[in-house]
Design a protein around this motif. Structure first.
Motif, PDB file in Angstrom:
ATOM      1  N   PHE A 154     -11.947   6.940  -5.484  1.00 50.44           N
ATOM      2  CA  PHE A 154     -11.095   6.740  -3.462  1.00 50.44           C
ATOM      3  C   PHE A 154      -9.873   5.615  -4.287  1.00 50.44           C
ATOM      4  N   SER A 155      -9.864   4.351  -4.726  1.00 49.72           N
ATOM      5  CA  SER A 155      -8.513   3.738  -5.328  1.00 49.72           C
ATOM      6  C   SER A 155      -7.606   4.677  -5.326  1.00 49.72           C
ATOM      7  N   THR A 156      -7.732   5.123  -6.406  1.00 55.64           N
ATOM      8  CA  THR A 156      -6.133   5.973  -6.808  1.00 55.64           C
ATOM      9  C   THR A 156      -5.933   6.345  -6.252  1.00 55.64           C
ATOM     10  N   ALA A 157      -6.701   7.258  -5.243  1.00 54.47           N
ATOM     11  CA  ALA A 157      -6.061   8.473  -4.164  1.00 54.47           C
ATOM     12  C   ALA A 157      -5.364   7.563  -3.023  1.00 54.47           C
ATOM     13  N   PHE A 158      -5.710   6.901  -2.829  1.00 55.72           N
ATOM     14  CA  PHE A 158      -5.843   6.317  -1.406  1.00 55.72           C
ATOM     15  C   PHE A 158      -4.193   5.360  -1.751  1.00 55.72           C
ATOM     16  N   GLY A 191       1.782   1.392  -3.622  1.00 58.30           N
ATOM     17  CA  GLY A 191       0.378   2.480  -3.701  1.00 58.30           C
ATOM     18  C   GLY A 191      -0.117   2.014  -5.147  1.00 58.30           C
ATOM     19  N   PHE A 192       0.919   1.089  -5.664  1.00 54.50           N
ATOM     20  CA  PHE A 192      -0.220  -0.097  -6.850  1.00 54.50           C
ATOM     21  C   PHE A 192      -0.950  -1.096  -6.163  1.00 54.50           C
ATOM     22  N   MET A 193      -0.006  -1.815  -5.110  1.00 57.26           N
ATOM     23  CA  MET A 193      -0.467  -2.769  -4.018  1.00 57.26           C
ATOM     24  C   MET A 193      -1.951  -2.237  -3.125  1.00 57.26           C
ATOM     25  N   SER A 194      -1.450  -0.768  -2.543  1.00 58.41           N
ATOM     26  CA  SER A 194      -2.753  -0.695  -2.186  1.00 58.41           C
ATOM     27  C   SER A 194      -4.133   0.096  -2.939  1.00 58.41           C
ATOM     28  N   ALA A 195      -3.538   0.293  -3.753  1.00 56.47           N
ATOM     29  CA  ALA A 195      -5.224   0.462  -5.073  1.00 56.47           C
ATOM     30  C   ALA A 195      -5.376  -0.047  -4.825  1.00 56.47           C
ATOM     31  N   MET A 196      -4.422  -1.572  -5.593  1.00 61.07           N
ATOM     32  CA  MET A 196      -5.153  -2.868  -6.410  1.00 61.07           C
ATOM     33  C   MET A 196      -6.079  -3.142  -4.765  1.00 61.07           C
ATOM     34  N   ALA A 197      -5.494  -3.186  -3.512  1.00 62.05           N
ATOM     35  CA  ALA A 197      -6.225  -3.746  -2.158  1.00 62.05           C
ATOM     36  C   ALA A 197      -7.729  -3.228  -2.152  1.00 62.05           C
ATOM     37  N   MET A 251      -5.383  -3.520 -12.929  1.00 66.56           N
ATOM     38  CA  MET A 251      -3.794  -3.265 -12.697  1.00 66.56           C
ATOM     39  C   MET A 251      -2.911  -3.056 -13.714  1.00 66.56           C
ATOM     40  N   ASP A 252      -3.453  -3.967 -15.178  1.00 63.56           N
ATOM     41  CA  ASP A 252      -2.874  -3.513 -16.130  1.00 63.56           C
ATOM     42  C   ASP A 252      -2.795  -1.439 -16.360  1.00 63.56           C
ATOM     43  N   SER A 253      -3.781  -1.249 -16.434  1.00 65.03           N
ATOM     44  CA  SER A 253      -4.403   0.129 -16.464  1.00 65.03           C
ATOM     45  C   SER A 253      -3.558   0.564 -15.348  1.00 65.03           C
ATOM     46  N   LEU A 254      -3.593   0.411 -14.100  1.00 69.59           N
ATOM     47  CA  LEU A 254      -2.761   1.609 -12.830  1.00 69.59           C
ATOM     48  C   LEU A 254      -1.815   1.037 -13.118  1.00 69.59           C
ATOM     49  N   ALA A 255      -1.080  -0.036 -13.999  1.00 65.05           N
ATOM     50  CA  ALA A 255       0.354  -0.250 -13.944  1.00 65.05           C
ATOM     51  C   ALA A 255       1.013   0.780 -15.187  1.00 65.05           C
ATOM     52  N   ALA A 256       0.350   1.046 -16.451  1.00 66.29           N
ATOM     53  CA  ALA A 256       1.093   1.674 -17.031  1.00 66.29           C
ATOM     54  C   ALA A 256       0.505   3.222 -16.462  1.00 66.29           C
TER      55      ALA A 256
END
Lengths: 97, 97, 97, 97
Positions: free
Chosen positions: A36-40, D41-47, D89-94
């Motif tokens: 869900f996080s990635t989708a959002f 988008g990164f911030m939203s996923a991490m939020a 965060m590292d994983s998504l940013a990569a």
């Protein structure tokens, strides 16, 4: 006003989209993400692009799935605006896969 | 596991929700906001709450409209988890109106 | 290009903003919300507006607090673009209070 | 309560983080993305992940840059909670790079 495009021409410029089920002059794609996080995060990034272009998707989300339908209401069908937003979605989704 | 609730009992704890059209044991509400930005801000706030509760809505957005359906899949119907998320949605939407 | 405005004139069109601490020609405001979810919903709504205007805030968030600084880099200071974004922030924050 | 970790041990489990400039027992990283949309988008996923863990970053954003500082306030320093969020965060940013 943007011109209505031939649907097959439009689909040829995108990855994995198809004609809308309901026979409308629209295109659809179902995106699947890790969670869900990635989708959002995907939706948030695209929301800023949609607002920037003043061109908004119809989209449905549950958990890791985002179903998108694109059409340009005041043109009565798919236009370059939809291609542009669809390509942004394809590009970001490819990164997030 | 959360217990499945009586639908009318559930609806009585929420504002403006109704039984899902498709006959499933689920509840639905259509939220309308001033514009896309406000609608998406609502979705973002609720996305964080959904992830926190590990309980995610089915929701559809186009422009200023957000149609939400809530049910608890592993309970086969509406539970306290849906009431909790629905109440958070009602509360935030009332502020944003 | 937007014209640089007198700071006091700019502040007079906004609610609760002040001159930036560091002496730059910029304006700042600290927003407080009920919780992180509400703060992040505010940021998401404003993110779409910022991208639409192609004018982005400097903002810092921790939990329910959002500290915003606005200036227009290529004008060397505060312009109508900052007033416009600041007013949108004031308006949404007032609803969320 | 999570235990305070040795900072070098913590940094060894993450990619590109460093000790906070201000001498606090905290770790920081500056993420750069293609544009504002991707950053947000990164911030939203991490939020959503932050709210889920009830553990929130201090983060600053301007345009395509997100500066993050992580520490666990009630432990007086960096804990496994920070490692966990930092790794996400590292994983998504990569992926988004």
């Amino acid at each position: 006003m943007a011109d209505k495009l031939d649907l097959d021409t439009a689909l040829g410029k995108l990855q994995g989209w198809s004609k809308a089920d309901d026979g409308k002059h629209a295109i659809s794609k179902t995106f699947k993400f890790a969670d869900f996080s990635t989708a959002f995060g995907f939706m948030s990034a695209m929301a800023t692009q949609a607002e920037k272009a003043d061109h908004h998707p119809e989209w449905f989300n549950v958990y890791n799935t985002v179903e998108v339908t694109l059409t340009t209401h005041d043109a009565g069908g798919v236009t370059e605006k939809d291609i542009s937003l669809g390509q942004k979605m394809d590009s970001l989704a490819a990164k997030l896969a």
